[in-house]
Write an enzyme that holds these catalytic residues in place. Structure first.
Site, PDB file in Angstrom:
ATOM      1  CG  HIS A   1      -0.245  -0.124   2.519  1.00 38.61           C
ATOM      2  ND1 HIS A   1       0.091  -1.355   3.046  1.00 38.61           N
ATOM      3  CD2 HIS A   1       0.191   0.791   3.426  1.00 38.61           C
ATOM      4  CE1 HIS A   1       0.686  -1.193   4.211  1.00 38.61           C
ATOM      5  NE2 HIS A   1       0.769   0.107   4.461  1.00 38.61           N
TER       6      HIS A   1
ATOM      7  CB  CYS B 184       1.905   1.027  10.007  1.00 40.29           C
ATOM      8  SG  CYS B 184       0.501   1.454   8.967  1.00 40.29           S
TER       9      CYS B 184
END
Length: 636
Positions: free
Chosen positions: A67, A174
Site C-alpha cells: 500500500h 504504521c
C-alpha cells in the site's frame, strides 16, 4: 462507503503470473493503471517500493497488503490479486497467495481511508480468507466482501469489565496508517477476547488518533503495548510498564505480547528529557502549542546565533564593508546567520498554529508570522500570530464541516490555507502589529536602559528561572526572553540566562563528587561526573534526575545558585552574542573590558553560583539510605 466502491471487477486479477515480489508489484500496478486509477504509474510503483523498504507488507498466513498514499493516485482504489504462491518476504517465511494493493491519494478524505483500513481488518478472519481462496470469478470476490461487510455492520456488544482484572492498553501505528495499524489493533483485540483479558487499543492512522487512551485508562492499566513503526506520544506513559515492538508483532504475536503485559514483563517507561520530563497532561493546551513552536525555532536560534557570533572573531564590525576590520568570510557568516534569524518568528508562529490545527494550520501560521516579523512585532507578535492562525483554522474546520463530501479533498490544499492566511493576515495587519510593535520597542528600550541595581535584579530573575523546572515552561520562557533580547541587540540578558542554565548540573556534580560524596549513591556520583560536561555545555536538563529524586532539596539549591550566577553576570556587565554553546562560546564574551577579563569574570559568576548551590545542597541532603538511587537518564 463500501469496500466494493473501491474494489471493482476491473481491479481484480484472480490468476497472477508473477513469480517474485517485484513482479507481483509490477503486475498489480499495471492492473490499477489499466483501470485508469493512477495519474503516474511509475510514481505509484516507486511509492509502493519505498513502503516495502521500510518493512515488508507480507503479513504471513498467505496474505500481503502492499500500500501507498501518494499524489500519483488519481482515484482511491484497491486491486486484488491471487496466485499459487510467491516469496513475498512474508513475516512467517511462507509463500503469499492473496494480495490486496491499496492505492490512497495524497489528499484522500477520511471516508476513503477508513474504508481502506476496514479491509485490512477483515483479512484477519480465516473464514473470509477461505472465501477468497475459493472464488472462481470476480463476482465471487465482490460477493464475499459484501457479505462480510453486512455481518460486520451488526452493533458491537459492550461487555462489562471487572475492575480488578488485568487491563491492558495498546497503541498501534504504521508509517502510512492504512493497513498494519488496524490489523495489529484487531489482532490484539481478538486475542485478548479469546484470553479473557480486558484491552483498549488506540490507533494512530491516516485519519488521526482513534479510541484515544485517557488519563484514567493509563492510571488503571496493568501494562501498555506500543506496536508502532512511527513516533507516537510516549511521555504520557511515564511510570508505567511499556512493551515497545514493531507493528508487525502486534499482528503476528498478539498472544505473546498480551502475556508479557499481564505479567508486567517490561521496563518502566521514563519520560524523555527533551520535554523536561513533562507528561502529556503537563504539555496540553497553551503550553503544548507554545513548546511546539519553541522547539522548532531553537535550532534556528542556535545555528544563526553561533554563525553571527563566529563572525565577531574578526571584529564586532567585521561584516561592515565600510569598517577597517571588514572580512569577506565574516560578512558571509553574518549573512547566513541573519538568514537563519529571519526565519525565527515565522517558524515559531507556523509550528504553534500547526500544533493547534494540525497541518492545515502551518501555512496561515507562517504567513501571519512573516507579517509579525515585517511589522516589527517581534517574538510577542509571533506568539500572537501562531495562536491566532491556529484558532482561525480550527474555526474554519467547523464552519466548513457541512460542505459536500466531494469538496473534502480541496479543504486542506485550498480552502484552509487560502481563508486561514487571509483572515489571520488581515487581523495581524489591522489589529495586532502596530500596538505590539510599540510594546516591543518600549520593552527593548527599557532593557537597554537598565543599569546598576535594575540590571542585576533582571539577571537574578532570569538566572533563577532557568533552574525552576530545568527545561520546562519557566526555563523556556527565560530562554526565549534572552534570545528575543539578543536579536534586539541586548546581549547582557542572554549572558545571564546561559549562566543560570549552566549552574544546576555543575552544582549537583560538585555536591555528589566533592562536597558530600558520602550522601550520594555510587550511581549518583557517576551521574555527577557526567553532569560536569553537560553543565559546561549549557545542558540544564542533566540535573533533572537529581531534582526528580529529591526536589525539596535540589530545586531551592539550584534556584539560589542560578540566581547568583545570573546576578553576578549582570553585575559584571557581561555580554554574550551567542544563544548557546556553554564554555565553547566563552571566547566571544565581552562587556567587562577585554575578552580575557570578560571570560574570567563570567567563569567566576558561574562558579560562585555552583559552589553556593552545592554547599546548600550538601547541607540539606539527608545521609544516604538504602532507598533506590536515582538513575541517570539520557539527555537529548
Amino acid at each position: 462507503m463500501k469496500i466494493t466502491d473501491l474494489l471493482q471487477r476491473d481491479t481484480i486479477q484472480l490468476n497472477l503470473r508473477a513469480s517474485s515480489k517485484r513482479e507481483v508489484i509490477e503486475e498489480l500496478v499495471d492492473v490499477l493503471d489499466r483501470a485508469g486509477k493512477l495519474s503516474d504509474r511509475n510514481g505509484y510503483r516507486d511509492a509502493i517500493l519505498k513502503r516495502e523498504s521500510e518493512s515488508t507488507t507480507g503479513l504471513g498466513e498467505g496474505i500481503a497488503i502492499p500500500h501507498a498514499k501518494t499524489s500519483a493516485v488519481k482515484t482511491p482504489t484497491i486491486a486484488f490479486g491471487r496466485s499459487e504462491g510467491v516469496d513475498y518476504e512474508a513475516l512467517d517465511g511462507q509463500p503469499s497467495r492473496l494480495f490486496f494493493m491499496i492505492a490512497a491519494g495524497e489528499n484522500a478524505n477520511n471516508e476513503h481511508l477508513e474504508t481502506l483500513s476496514k479491509l485490512s481488518v477483515y483479512l484477519m478472519d480465516p473464514a473470509f480468507q477461505e472465501r477468497l481462496y475459493a472464488a472462481t470469478s470476480e463476482s465471487d470476490v465482490i460477493r464475499a466482501i459484501e457479505e462480510k461487510e453486512a455481518a460486520e455492520a451488526k452493533p458491537e456488544v459492550v461487555k462489562q469489565t471487572n475492575e480488578d482484572a488485568p487491563f491492558i492498553l495498546a497503541v498501534t501505528a504504521c508509517p502510512t496508517g492504512i493497513a498494519h495499524t488496524y490489523m495489529a489493533a484487531d489482532s490484539l483485540k481478538q486475542k485478548a477476547e479469546a484470553m479473557g483479558v480486558d484491552i483498549k487499543v488506540e490507533t494512530n492512522g491516516s485519519t488521526g488518533v482513534k479510541n484515544e487512551l485517557t488519563r484514567a485508562d493509563i492510571d488503571r492499566a496493568t501494562a501498555i503495548i506500543v506496536a508502532a513503526d512511527k513516533a507516537v506520544e510516549m511521555d504520557r506513559f511515564a511510570g508505567k510498564r511499556v512493551i515497545e515492538v514493531p507493528v508487525a508483532q502486534g499482528i503476528r504475536k498478539p498472544e505473546e505480547l498480551i502475556n508479557r503485559a499481564v505479567k508486567q514483563d517490561a521496563p518502566v517507561y521514563e519520560a524523555s528529557k527533551t520535554s523536561g520530563g513533562a507528561s502529556k497532561e503537563q504539555r496540553t493546551g497553551v503550553y503544548k502549542h507554545l513548546m511546539s513552536g519553541v522547539s522548532a525555532m531553537l535550532p534556528l536560534v542556535v545555528a544563526g546565533g553561533l554563525l553571527i557570533a563566529i563572525s565577531f572573531f574578526w571584529g564586532i564590525n567585521s561584516a561592515n564593508p565600510d569598517d577597517p576590520s571588514y572580512n569577506e568570510f565574516a560578512a558571509q557568516l553574518m549573512t547566513i546567520g541573519g538568514a537563519a534569524f529571519g526565519f525565527l518568528v515565522p517558524i515559531l508562529a507556523g509550528f504553534i498554529a500547526m500544533s493547534i490545527a494540525d497541518r492545515p494550520g502551518l501555512a496561515p501560521g507562517l504567513v501571519a508570522g512573516v507579517l509579525a516579523s515585517q511589522g516589527n512585532a517581534g517574538f510577542l507578535g509571533g506568539l500572537i500570530a501562531g495562536f491566532l492562525a491556529g484558532y482561525v483554522v480550527l474555526f474554519l474546520k467547523k464552519a466548513l464541516a457541512k460542505l459536500p463530501a466531494s469538496l473534502e479533498g480541496i479543504k486542506p490544499v485550498l480552502l484552509y490555507p487560502l481563508l486561514g492566511s487571509f483572515i489571520s493576515g488581515m487581523i495581524m495587519l489591522l489589529v495586532v502589529n502596530e500596538p505590539i510593535a510599540a510594546l516591543m520597542t518600549w520593552l527593548m528600550d527599557t532593557l537597554n536602559s537598565m543599569s546598576g541595581a535594575n540590571a542585576i535584579l533582571l539577571g537574578v530573575i532570569v538566572g533563577g528561572m532557568m533552574a525552576v523546572d530545568m527545561g520546562g515552561p519557566i526555563n523556556k520562557t527565560a530562554y526565549v526572553f534572552g534570545t528575543a533580547a539578543l536579536t534586539a541587540g541586548n546581549q547582557e540578558v542572554m549572558a545571564a540566562v546561559m549562566a543560570g542554565g549552566m549552574v544546576p548540573p555543575l552544582l549537583v556534580a560538585l555536591a555528589s563528587t566533592v562536597f558530600a560524596r558520602q550522601k550520594f549513591s555510587k550511581q549518583e556520583r557517576e551521574a555527577g561526573k557526567t553532569a560536569y560536561i553537560m553543565g559546561a555545555s549549557f545542558i540544564t536538563e542533566a540535573a533533572i534526575p537529581f531534582a526528580a529524586a529529591d526536589p525539596i532539596r535540589v530545586l531551592p539549591s539550584a534556584i539560589l545558585g542560578s540566581a547568583i550566577a545570573g546576578g553576578l553576570s549582570a553585575f559584571f556587565t557581561i555580554q554574550l552574542p551567542a544563544p548557546h554553546g556553554g564554555i565553547f562560546v566563552f571566547p566571544l564574551l565581552e562587556g567587562a573590558g577585554n575578552v580575557a577579563v570578560s571570560m574570567g569574570l563570567y567563569a567566576l559568576a558561574i562558579l560562585a553560583g555552583a559552589v553556593v548551590g552545592a554547599l546548600l545542597l550538601s547541607f540539606l541532603k539527608k545521609p544516604l539510605t538504602t532507598s533506590t538511587p536515582v538513575q541517570s537518564k539520557e539527555v537529548a
